[in-house]
Design an enzyme around this catalytic site. Structure first.
Site, PDB file in Angstrom:
ATOM      1  N   HIS A 383      61.481  42.299  43.914  1.00 18.10           N
ATOM      2  CA  HIS A 383      62.128  41.021  44.209  1.00 18.10           C
ATOM      3  C   HIS A 383      63.456  41.202  44.947  1.00 18.10           C
ATOM      4  O   HIS A 383      64.013  40.249  45.492  1.00 18.10           O
ATOM      5  CB  HIS A 383      62.374  40.252  42.904  1.00 18.10           C
ATOM      6  CG  HIS A 383      62.171  38.771  43.042  1.00 18.10           C
ATOM      7  ND1 HIS A 383      62.648  38.047  44.106  1.00 18.10           N
ATOM      8  CD2 HIS A 383      61.528  37.875  42.242  1.00 18.10           C
ATOM      9  CE1 HIS A 383      62.327  36.775  43.948  1.00 18.10           C
ATOM     10  NE2 HIS A 383      61.641  36.644  42.825  1.00 18.10           N
ATOM     11  N   ASP A 387      61.022  37.472  48.244  1.00 13.27           N
ATOM     12  CA  ASP A 387      60.839  36.489  47.182  1.00 13.27           C
ATOM     13  C   ASP A 387      59.357  36.222  46.932  1.00 13.27           C
ATOM     14  O   ASP A 387      58.478  36.768  47.606  1.00 13.27           O
ATOM     15  CB  ASP A 387      61.566  35.188  47.541  1.00 13.27           C
ATOM     16  CG  ASP A 387      63.064  35.398  47.668  1.00 13.27           C
ATOM     17  OD1 ASP A 387      63.608  36.210  46.893  1.00 13.27           O
ATOM     18  OD2 ASP A 387      63.684  34.767  48.542  1.00 13.27           O
TER      19      ASP A 387
END
Length: 410
Positions: A383, A387
């Site tokens: 992450h 995203d």
């Protein structure tokens, strides 16, 4: 002049290598090119060969200790140089001994014992057991390779000890381990230790998130059967579902370049080429051989390369080049009947695709209920690099290729 043997650099992201085992001890003769030690790093365990003919003068890094690449792990030289090397060791140890005691007479025995221990080949586990039982390791006969003392040798020495003092030590030792009598203790070393440390670091140092999706591979399975004979006749090759999945991943990575990346030194490195890692389960642990420039391979070439590296991995014939530099990894547990699972990132890569077992289920296609073949997919991604939305878009593209397999042949 003595030759330095250094810890090799086994990968771009390697920060530390560990000496798994020494095949030679101080004073042992070695031939040029002879394996003198096994070292392990993030993805691989290899033998370190002697760069010259001579004698092991000094072992600078003991078994189980990790050091940065380029660190001297031992010295090789002529037999006549051994005296000078021993004196150098003694000089290095002398201040420590003098600070530890005010009795000068004790300095020489302590140094002699340390030097003798360096010459005894004994596994780390065996040494710990021997020390706990107050045994002198120099008196134990080793039955391992090159006279190496094993755990079994130490246990036999404890059992065969006949003196009352030895029996008392034995009783003390057995009492000490009694709470663990019913357990089987397996030392963590070699590739298993590398995997354990690497996976722990992966979870501790990355922001991992896993998303799941299912692909309808009914048409893919039908296409596989339809072209099977043609592929066999023209290419002497058998296309598997894994081959199609690898092809779909490579094509998807070309469309979603942010997934074909690595997080290094607080920077995101985007790779132009796809170097595909294919996880292979071995008896000792998991290895990830790499298909370099997979984006330049046709489906047939990719299939051939997958089978070749898998076979080499199982036969322990992979070289260093085939074990490093992957930009994305596929881990397939379908053959074990696993559906969805959470794969752990192979640092410093941004993504890894977990593939489950194909299963049949009734599915509505329009108004009709049909039997369809479903393939579970699990994507773990970092992450820090991207995203959830772009990661989902990548997985959606993989799904589309698998559900429209003809597009992978065009």
């Amino acid at each position: 002049m003595a030759v330095e043997v250094v810890m090799p650099k086994l990968g771009m992201a390697m920060k530390e290598g560990t000496v798994s085992i020494w095949n030679k001890g101080v004073g042992d003769p070695v031939e040029k090119g002879e394996p003198i030690a096994s070292v392990s790093s993030e993805k691989i365990e290899i033998d370190v060969e002697s760069p010259a003919e001579g004698t092991v003068l000094k072992i600078a890094v003991p078994e189980g200790e990790g050091v940065p690449p380029g660190t001297v792990i031992c010295y090789i030289g002529l037999p006549g140089e051994e005296v000078a090397a021993a004196l150098a060791v003694e000089e290095d140890q002398k201040p420590e001994v003098e600070n530890a005691t005010s009795v000068n007479e004790q300095t020489e025995p302590i140094t002699s014992v340390r030097t003798a221990r360096n010459r005894v080949k004994i596994s780390p586990v065996a040494r710990k057991i021997a020390e706990a039982a107050n045994l002198t390791i120099e008196n134990i006969k080793g039955t391992g390779p090159g006279g190496r003392i094993t755990k079994e040798d130490v246990e036999a020495a404890i059992k065969n000890s006949a003196s009352p003092q030895a029996e008392e030590k034995k009783e003390t030792f057995e009492t000490h381990v009694k709470p663990l009598e019913e357990t089987q203790q397996i030392p963590v070393s070699g590739i298993r230790k590398v995997i354990a440390r690497r996976m722990y670091d992966s979870l501790q140092k990355t922001a991992q998130l896993t998303i799941n999706m299912k692909a309808d591979v009914t048409d893919l399975m039908a296409l596989q059967k339809q072209i099977a004979q043609t592929v066999q006749n023209h290419y002497d090759q058998k296309l598997t579902v894994t081959d199609f999945i690898a092809r779909a991943v490579v094509l998807s990575l070309q469309k979603h370049g942010e997934m074909n990346s690595a997080y290094l030194d607080d920077k995101i490195h985007l790779f132009k080429s796809v170097h595909l890692g294919m996880a292979v389960a071995l008896e000792k642990g998991l290895v990830v051989p790499v298909i370099r420039d997979a984006d330049k391979c046709s489906l047939i070439d990719l299939s051939r390369n997958i089978k070749t590296i898998a076979q080499k991995a199982r036969q322990a014939q992979l070289n260093l080049e085939e074990m490093q530099g992957s930009t994305f990894t596929i881990s397939n547990l379908g053959s074990y009947g696993v559906e969805h699972f959470t794969p752990v990132l192979n640092p410093p890569e941004t993504g890894i695709l977990g593939v489950g077992a194909v299963y049949d289920t009734p599915t509505y296609i329009g108004e009709n209920l049909e039997r369809r073949s479903i393939l579970p997919l699990s994507l773990t991604f970092d992450h820090r690099v991207l995203d959830g939305a772009p990661a989902a878009a990548f997985l959606q593209t993989v799904k589309q290729y698998l559900e429209e397999p003809i597009t992978m042949l065009l």
